[in-house]
Scaffold this motif. Structure first.
Motif, PDB file in Angstrom:
ATOM      1  N   PRO A 181       7.171  -6.916  -1.024  1.00 33.13           N
ATOM      2  CA  PRO A 181       7.041  -6.136  -2.262  1.00 33.13           C
ATOM      3  C   PRO A 181       8.366  -5.519  -2.711  1.00 33.13           C
ATOM      4  CG  PRO A 181       5.303  -5.571  -0.699  1.00 33.13           C
ATOM      5  CD  PRO A 181       6.304  -6.391   0.045  1.00 33.13           C
ATOM      6  N   ARG A 182       8.573  -5.552  -4.017  1.00 32.83           N
ATOM      7  CA  ARG A 182       9.718  -4.901  -4.652  1.00 32.83           C
ATOM      8  C   ARG A 182       9.204  -4.105  -5.849  1.00 32.83           C
ATOM      9  NH1 ARG A 182      11.654  -6.352  -0.577  1.00 32.83           N
ATOM     10  NH2 ARG A 182      13.600  -7.480  -0.197  1.00 32.83           N
ATOM     11  N   THR A 183       9.950  -3.076  -6.235  1.00 36.82           N
ATOM     12  CA  THR A 183       9.531  -2.237  -7.357  1.00 36.82           C
ATOM     13  C   THR A 183      10.482  -2.416  -8.531  1.00 36.82           C
ATOM     14  OG1 THR A 183      10.820  -0.372  -6.495  1.00 36.82           O
ATOM     15  CG2 THR A 183       8.523  -0.512  -5.833  1.00 36.82           C
ATOM     16  N   HIS A 184       9.920  -2.327  -9.738  1.00 37.46           N
ATOM     17  CA  HIS A 184      10.698  -2.412 -10.974  1.00 37.46           C
ATOM     18  C   HIS A 184      10.219  -1.307 -11.912  1.00 37.46           C
ATOM     19  CE1 HIS A 184      12.434  -6.371  -9.976  1.00 37.46           C
ATOM     20  NE2 HIS A 184      11.260  -6.607  -9.413  1.00 37.46           N
ATOM     21  N   LEU A 185      11.167  -0.604 -12.495  1.00 40.15           N
ATOM     22  CA  LEU A 185      10.848   0.485 -13.413  1.00 40.15           C
ATOM     23  C   LEU A 185      11.323   0.125 -14.810  1.00 40.15           C
ATOM     24  CD1 LEU A 185       9.798   3.373 -13.840  1.00 40.15           C
ATOM     25  CD2 LEU A 185      12.108   4.188 -13.342  1.00 40.15           C
ATOM     26  N   ASN A 186      10.419   0.261 -15.768  1.00 35.83           N
ATOM     27  CA  ASN A 186      10.721  -0.036 -17.161  1.00 35.83           C
ATOM     28  C   ASN A 186      10.394   1.196 -17.995  1.00 35.83           C
ATOM     29  OD1 ASN A 186       9.459  -0.867 -19.937  1.00 35.83           O
ATOM     30  ND2 ASN A 186      10.896  -2.503 -19.428  1.00 35.83           N
ATOM     31  N   ALA A 187      11.367   1.664 -18.802  1.00 32.41           N
ATOM     32  CA  ALA A 187      11.178   2.863 -19.626  1.00 32.41           C
ATOM     33  C   ALA A 187      11.409   2.521 -21.094  1.00 32.41           C
ATOM     34  CB  ALA A 187      12.142   3.960 -19.179  1.00 32.41           C
TER      35      ALA A 187
ATOM     36  N   ASP B  69       0.828  -1.204   0.000  1.00 30.84           N
ATOM     37  CA  ASP B  69       0.000   0.000   0.000  1.00 30.84           C
ATOM     38  C   ASP B  69       0.864   1.257   0.000  1.00 30.84           C
ATOM     39  OD1 ASP B  69      -2.521   1.237   0.002  1.00 30.84           O
ATOM     40  OD2 ASP B  69      -2.458   1.523   2.170  1.00 30.84           O
ATOM     41  N   ARG B  70       1.968   1.234   0.735  1.00 28.54           N
ATOM     42  CA  ARG B  70       2.869   2.391   0.766  1.00 28.54           C
ATOM     43  C   ARG B  70       3.506   2.627  -0.599  1.00 28.54           C
ATOM     44  NH1 ARG B  70       8.034   4.010   1.174  1.00 28.54           N
ATOM     45  NH2 ARG B  70       8.802   1.894   0.809  1.00 28.54           N
ATOM     46  N   LEU B  71       3.929   1.562  -1.262  1.00 30.53           N
ATOM     47  CA  LEU B  71       4.565   1.698  -2.566  1.00 30.53           C
ATOM     48  C   LEU B  71       3.573   2.179  -3.623  1.00 30.53           C
ATOM     49  CD1 LEU B  71       6.888  -1.452  -2.631  1.00 30.53           C
ATOM     50  CD2 LEU B  71       7.564   0.941  -2.376  1.00 30.53           C
ATOM     51  N   ARG B  72       2.318   1.775  -3.510  1.00 32.75           N
ATOM     52  CA  ARG B  72       1.311   2.284  -4.453  1.00 32.75           C
ATOM     53  C   ARG B  72       1.192   3.804  -4.358  1.00 32.75           C
ATOM     54  NH1 ARG B  72      -4.446  -0.175  -4.433  1.00 32.75           N
ATOM     55  NH2 ARG B  72      -4.387   0.661  -2.323  1.00 32.75           N
ATOM     56  N   CYS B  73       1.155   4.312  -3.135  1.00 30.69           N
ATOM     57  CA  CYS B  73       1.055   5.763  -2.955  1.00 30.69           C
ATOM     58  C   CYS B  73       2.321   6.462  -3.420  1.00 30.69           C
ATOM     59  CB  CYS B  73       0.774   6.087  -1.489  1.00 30.69           C
ATOM     60  SG  CYS B  73      -0.863   5.601  -0.935  1.00 30.69           S
ATOM     61  N   ARG B  74       3.453   5.825  -3.177  1.00 30.38           N
ATOM     62  CA  ARG B  74       4.708   6.422  -3.634  1.00 30.38           C
ATOM     63  C   ARG B  74       4.769   6.464  -5.160  1.00 30.38           C
ATOM     64  NH1 ARG B  74       7.815  10.384  -3.327  1.00 30.38           N
ATOM     65  NH2 ARG B  74      10.026   9.997  -3.708  1.00 30.38           N
ATOM     66  N   ARG B  75       4.237   5.450  -5.812  1.00 29.72           N
ATOM     67  CA  ARG B  75       4.187   5.443  -7.275  1.00 29.72           C
ATOM     68  C   ARG B  75       3.329   6.602  -7.787  1.00 29.72           C
ATOM     69  NH1 ARG B  75       1.965   0.047  -9.740  1.00 29.72           N
ATOM     70  NH2 ARG B  75       0.094   0.765  -8.637  1.00 29.72           N
ATOM     71  N   ASP B  76       2.201   6.838  -7.145  1.00 28.79           N
ATOM     72  CA  ASP B  76       1.360   7.973  -7.542  1.00 28.79           C
ATOM     73  C   ASP B  76       2.124   9.291  -7.410  1.00 28.79           C
ATOM     74  OD1 ASP B  76      -0.637   6.136  -7.939  1.00 28.79           O
ATOM     75  OD2 ASP B  76      -1.647   6.538  -6.025  1.00 28.79           O
TER      76      ASP B  76
ATOM     77  N   LEU C 127      14.371  -0.862  -8.297  1.00 35.97           N
ATOM     78  CA  LEU C 127      14.428   0.232  -7.335  1.00 35.97           C
ATOM     79  C   LEU C 127      14.095  -0.300  -5.944  1.00 35.97           C
ATOM     80  CD1 LEU C 127      12.564   2.928  -9.435  1.00 35.97           C
ATOM     81  CD2 LEU C 127      14.996   2.429  -9.375  1.00 35.97           C
ATOM     82  N   TYR C 128      14.960  -1.116  -5.396  1.00 36.10           N
ATOM     83  CA  TYR C 128      14.684  -1.727  -4.107  1.00 36.10           C
ATOM     84  C   TYR C 128      14.794  -0.682  -3.002  1.00 36.10           C
ATOM     85  CZ  TYR C 128      15.514  -5.989  -6.764  1.00 36.10           C
ATOM     86  OH  TYR C 128      15.471  -6.984  -7.703  1.00 36.10           O
ATOM     87  N   LYS C 129      13.698  -0.485  -2.292  1.00 37.63           N
ATOM     88  CA  LYS C 129      13.630   0.385  -1.125  1.00 37.63           C
ATOM     89  C   LYS C 129      13.969   1.836  -1.434  1.00 37.63           C
ATOM     90  CE  LYS C 129      12.716  -0.888   2.319  1.00 37.63           C
ATOM     91  NZ  LYS C 129      11.375  -1.014   2.894  1.00 37.63           N
TER      92      LYS C 129
ATOM     93  N   GLU D  41       6.208  -1.176 -11.811  1.00 37.96           N
ATOM     94  CA  GLU D  41       5.562  -2.394 -11.322  1.00 37.96           C
ATOM     95  C   GLU D  41       5.926  -2.655  -9.859  1.00 37.96           C
ATOM     96  OE1 GLU D  41       3.384  -4.086 -12.790  1.00 37.96           O
ATOM     97  OE2 GLU D  41       3.586  -3.728 -14.946  1.00 37.96           O
ATOM     98  N   ILE D  42       4.948  -3.169  -9.120  1.00 38.74           N
ATOM     99  CA  ILE D  42       5.168  -3.606  -7.738  1.00 38.74           C
ATOM    100  C   ILE D  42       4.880  -5.096  -7.693  1.00 38.74           C
ATOM    101  CG2 ILE D  42       4.545  -3.291  -5.323  1.00 38.74           C
ATOM    102  CD1 ILE D  42       3.449  -0.534  -6.070  1.00 38.74           C
ATOM    103  N   GLU D  43       5.900  -5.879  -7.381  1.00 38.92           N
ATOM    104  CA  GLU D  43       5.765  -7.331  -7.384  1.00 38.92           C
ATOM    105  C   GLU D  43       6.214  -7.899  -6.044  1.00 38.92           C
ATOM    106  OE1 GLU D  43       8.025  -8.770 -10.637  1.00 38.92           O
ATOM    107  OE2 GLU D  43       6.773  -7.831 -12.185  1.00 38.92           O
TER     108      GLU D  43
END
Length: 278
Positions: free
Chosen positions: A251-257, A198-205, A274-276, A243-245
């Motif tokens: 949960p870990r985050t991955h950024l694809n451009a 939930d925290r990572l979702r808000c951070r993504r926004d 982008l770990y942590k 992405e949050i997987e």
């Protein structure tokens, strides 16, 4: 008349007068101070200057103290617990007794001789609430915990947790990305994983909003669809996928451009973990 005597008398020289002691005026004009006396006067001046500075500082401190707001201490579960510890009255008590989650804290503390957690369910729930401030926790009974994650104002999700070893039931809107947590048998891991998700979702926004705001004045248009941010101007298109997987039950985050021109890719996917970071 005989003038010779007068002329002879007038021609005789008068003997000079001798200097009389004390007849000449003193050139000093006053008495001189001794070095010791001058040192005392200098020290008195320094003392007066320091006292004046001290008085000014005292007044400044009093002024600042009069403007300070009273300190308000936030109530915590630990502070509440400390106030419940009974004072020693010398009474000898047995160390054997039946206790469970329904035992009152005061009663449990009377027989507490170890450092293990207290069993009282209300106290343990208050600790959980302080640990997870953006989650609403309701203990339905001793084996059912209902949690609603509220950090994202327009997209809450719920968790129904069976204690002590699961299973867990999640809301449909997050069941797919958190599917690995539903099969976990550790309630603490499930709760931590959902809270971090939930925290990572808000951070993504927040990240998407910052990127879009920085490019808004340059004539760039945008569209957000879940984990995908699309930015375009004229024939150029930039896609950022955040992405949050769940990896290893956390949960870990991955950024694809990717960059496109006239819908033709100009770059291969650029994956950055982008770990942590967020």
């Amino acid at each position: 008349m005989d003038f010779t005597s007068d002329s002879r008398a007038g021609s005789q020289s008068v003997p000079p007068q001798e200097d009389v002691p004390g007849s000449s005026s003193s050139s000093g004009g006053g008495s001189q101070l001794s070095p010791e006396h001058e040192r005392v006067l200098r020290l008195q001046d320094v003392k007066a200057s320091l006292l004046a500075k001290r008085n000014a500082l005292v007044k400044e401190i009093e002024t600042l103290q009069s403007k300070e707001l009273p300190i308000e201490y936030r109530r915590t579960a630990l502070l509440d617990l400390a106030e419940l510890v009974p004072a020693s009255d010398g009474e000898t008590r047995t160390s054997v007794g039946f206790q469970d989650g329904y035992t009152a804290v005061q009663e449990e503390l009377k027989y507490k001789h170890d450092c293990l957690p207290l069993l009282n369910m209300d106290l343990r729930l208050s600790y959980l609430q302080e640990t997870y401030p953006y989650a609403s926790l309701v203990l339905v009974d001793s084996s059912n915990l209902h949690v609603e994650f509220t950090r994202r104002a327009d997209d809450h999700f719920r968790l129904i947790l069976q204690l002590p070893q699961g299973p867990a039931v999640l809301s449909n809107n997050v069941r797919w990305p958190l599917r690995k947590l539903e099969n976990c048998s550790n309630p603490t891991t499930i709760l931590q994983g959902c809270y971090e998700f939930d925290r990572l979702r808000c951070r993504r926004d927040e990240v998407f909003q910052q990127v879009w705001s920085s490019l808004q004045s340059k004539g760039v248009f945008y569209r957000i669809s879940g984990s995908l941010l699309s930015l375009w101007r004229n024939d150029l298109l930039l896609q950022l996928r955040f992405e949050i997987e769940i990896e290893g039950l956390f949960p870990r985050t991955h950024l694809n451009a990717r960059l496109f021109k006239n819908e033709i890719p100009l770059s291969s996917p650029d994956n950055m973990a982008l770990y942590k970071v967020y």
